[in-house]
Design an enzyme around this catalytic site. Structure first.
Site, short mmCIF file in Angstrom:
data_model
loop_
_atom_site.label_atom_id
_atom_site.label_comp_id
_atom_site.label_asym_id
_atom_site.label_seq_id
_atom_site.Cartn_x
_atom_site.Cartn_y
_atom_site.Cartn_z
N GLY A 146 -48.58 -63.99 -14.71
CA GLY A 146 -48.09 -65.32 -15.04
C GLY A 146 -49.21 -66.35 -15.11
N CYS A 148 -48.84 -56.90 -10.20
CA CYS A 148 -48.35 -55.95 -11.20
C CYS A 148 -49.42 -54.97 -11.62
CB CYS A 148 -47.81 -56.69 -12.42
SG CYS A 148 -47.19 -55.58 -13.70
N CYS A 174 -46.54 -52.72 -10.49
CA CYS A 174 -45.90 -52.04 -11.61
C CYS A 174 -46.74 -50.93 -12.22
CB CYS A 174 -45.56 -53.03 -12.72
SG CYS A 174 -44.95 -54.62 -12.17
N LYS A 225 -47.79 -47.98 -9.79
CA LYS A 225 -46.54 -47.32 -9.40
C LYS A 225 -45.98 -46.48 -10.53
CE LYS A 225 -42.80 -49.44 -10.09
NZ LYS A 225 -41.78 -50.51 -10.10
N TYR A 256 -35.55 -51.59 -4.10
CA TYR A 256 -36.09 -50.78 -5.19
C TYR A 256 -37.45 -50.21 -4.85
CZ TYR A 256 -39.11 -54.63 -6.81
OH TYR A 256 -40.08 -55.59 -6.90
N GLU A 299 -37.99 -46.25 -4.95
CA GLU A 299 -38.94 -45.73 -5.93
C GLU A 299 -40.01 -44.87 -5.26
OE1 GLU A 299 -38.77 -49.22 -9.38
OE2 GLU A 299 -40.26 -49.35 -7.78
N GLY A 323 -39.20 -55.81 2.26
CA GLY A 323 -39.16 -57.11 1.62
C GLY A 323 -40.54 -57.67 1.32
N HIS A 335 -26.00 -38.44 -32.06
CA HIS A 335 -25.59 -37.22 -31.36
C HIS A 335 -26.57 -36.09 -31.62
CE1 HIS A 335 -22.74 -34.38 -29.63
NE2 HIS A 335 -23.00 -33.57 -30.65
N GLU A 368 -25.15 -42.00 -26.38
CA GLU A 368 -24.03 -42.13 -27.32
C GLU A 368 -22.75 -42.52 -26.60
OE1 GLU A 368 -22.28 -38.38 -29.01
OE2 GLU A 368 -24.02 -37.49 -28.03
#
Length: 479
Positions: free
Chosen positions: A15, A42, A47, A50, A177, A181, A289, A462, A467
């Site tokens: 950011g 990140c 991110c 990981k 998460y 993960e 956390g 398919h 689907e």
């Protein structure tokens, strides 16, 4: 009063770097300070490393599956040292990319910790002082250890990427998460994984049915998951033995001290749980956390609003209670996702330097949890939606073709939450391999406000798992 810079950004994550570059592109004179490595959580500690570990952890199961498809696939031992070397090389490369982007944008880089002396003055840890008309805080967040005796014996997510060797056993504490993960990653790499979570089900805040299936599949893959369980007490095993707390040799507990690497926590750890069990682990990993990196910046002295969680309080345009100070990303604790921080950085530039006040739309942001299988989600959970209005739930769970052929018990989930009144799809939840890739596409449809009938009019591809998202014609329940 003339300032050294038009904008001073504190924090070199995704950011902050995006805000610095886009602001500099308008002609603003910009500086950025980062006390650690360029790229932030990140790129360096989150991110990117990981996800690379996720890829590495999947090959063992893929090789086993290959044998069921006729391949003479023999997978040797995992070379953690070799992988880690290559991983760190990639992180070094990406950090270099970030630095070149900033230099190419004429952003002045300070490799120092920054603190505000006043609302326009930045004091750097190298002794430098700079002034700026506008200041942007983009310092991100950090993992937290619980407030309990001997918590320093545990590692956190930042530490995992730097281990000298993989442990034989690990206890992961937490059910979010990050905990889930890494439980899947380390299990896939051959580590004996135990997970404690004090809640009734992992992945709090996600769709109940989806998180239930993730938990089931984690157990199916060999993760020893204990719900409603937490740590009561923990201590270094060597200390406990020397104090006479246990007479059983460590070797009889399945721990080989010669295999234990040096470094944090440095000792095998004895743990007593709320369910009464006592066990010894090579490592205890706290995934309990994250906290915003807002303290120690001098913000409180300037009157910048900070809430009880430590998040900097901002308005819709990322402005704090001090007019010329802004904040974006995880330090504001709005949505802790890299793409959101990047959008907030771009919106900041639009607002401050392009005379185009822009508020980031934080609604209907798709996200993924990179467990095995993955969980992709966008919009409301079934529980949230039925509290808001009458809904229909379209859902199917089945054995996917790829693993069913190999007689594996794997199951996937496809789920749509639909408004009875407007017929709009309010939420979509997918538990399946590559669910993160799928939810990106579905997120476009949900953000566009498409209806269930729009989904139904789309012809299925398919044979695919996805689907089912356009072939579920009857709701399984209404609420």
């Amino acid at each position: 009063m003339p300032y050294d810079f038009d904008l001073f950004v504190i924090g070199g994550g995704s950011g902050g770097v995006r805000a610095a570059r886009t602001a500099a592109a308008t002609g603003a004179k910009v500086a950025l300070a980062e006390e650690s490595r360029m790229g932030g959580t990140c790129v360096i500690r989150g991110c990117v490393p990981k996800k690379l570990m996720v890829f590495a952890s999947e090959f063992r199961e893929q090789s086993e599956l290959a044998r069921e498809y006729g391949w003479d696939a023999k997978l040797g031992a995992f070379d953690w040292a070799g992988f880690r070397t290559r991983l760190h090389g990639e992180l070094d490369r990406l950090e270099g990319v970030y630095r070149r982007l900033l230099n190419g944008s004429n952003v002045k880089i300070f490799d120092s910790r920054a603190k505000l002396a006043d609302s326009h003055t930045i004091r750097l840890s190298d002794g430098t002082t700079a002034t700026a008309e506008t200041i942007l805080i983009a310092t991100g967040g950090r993992p937290m250890r619980p407030d309990m005796p001997n918590a320093h014996l545990g590692v956190v997510s930042d530490d995992i990427f730097n281990l000298d060797s993989l442990p034989k056993s690990i206890l992961i504490v937490g059910g979010g998460y990050i905990a889930c993960e890494f439980a899947c990653i380390l299990n896939g790499l051959g580590v004996e994984v135990t997970q404690y979570y004090r809640g009734a089900q992992i992945l709090r805040g996600f769709d109940e049915e989806a998180r239930g299936l993730v938990a089931e599949m984690m157990r199916e893959r060999g993760i020893d998951l204990h719900l409603g369980t937490n740590i009561v007490e923990m201590t270094a095993e060597a200390t406990r033995l020397s104090e006479g707390g246990m007479t059983m040799p460590v070797e009889e507990l399945g721990i080989d001290r010669e295999d234990k690497q040096a470094g944090a926590p440095g000792e095998t750890v004895w743990v007593k749980a709320t369910n009464g069990t006592e066990r010894v682990f090579d490592y205890v990993f706290f995934a309990t956390g994250r906290a915003p990196n807002s303290h120690g910046l001098g913000l409180e002295d300037l009157g910048v609003g900070i809430n009880r969680r430590g998040a900097i309080e901002v308005d819709a345009y990322s402005r704090t209670s001090v007019e010329n100070i802004y904040a974006i990303g995880d330090v504001t604790d709005r949505i802790q996702l890299t793409p959101v921080a990047i959008r907030e950085g771009m919106a900041f530039t639009e607002t401050v330097y392009k005379n185009n006040p822009t508020a980031v739309d934080h609604a209907l942001v798709p996200s993924a949890v990179f467990t095995q299988p993955e969980l992709g989600t966008v919009g409301m959970t079934e529980e949230q939606a039925r509290e808001q209005e009458p809904i229909e739930v379209y859902c199917t769970s089945f054995r996917p073709m790829k693993t069913a052929f190999a007689e594996r018990p794997d199951r996937v989930l496809m789920k749509l939450i639909v408004s009875k009144a407007t017929r709009k799809v309010l939420g979509c939840h997918i538990v399946a391999p590559d669910a993160g890739e799928l939810i990106q596409m579905v997120g476009i449809a949900v953000k566009a406000g498409l209806t269930k009938e729009d989904f139904d009019r789309t012809v299925a591809v398919h044979p695919t798992m996805s689907e089912e998202l356009v072939t579920m014609h009857s709701p399984v329940r209404t609420a």
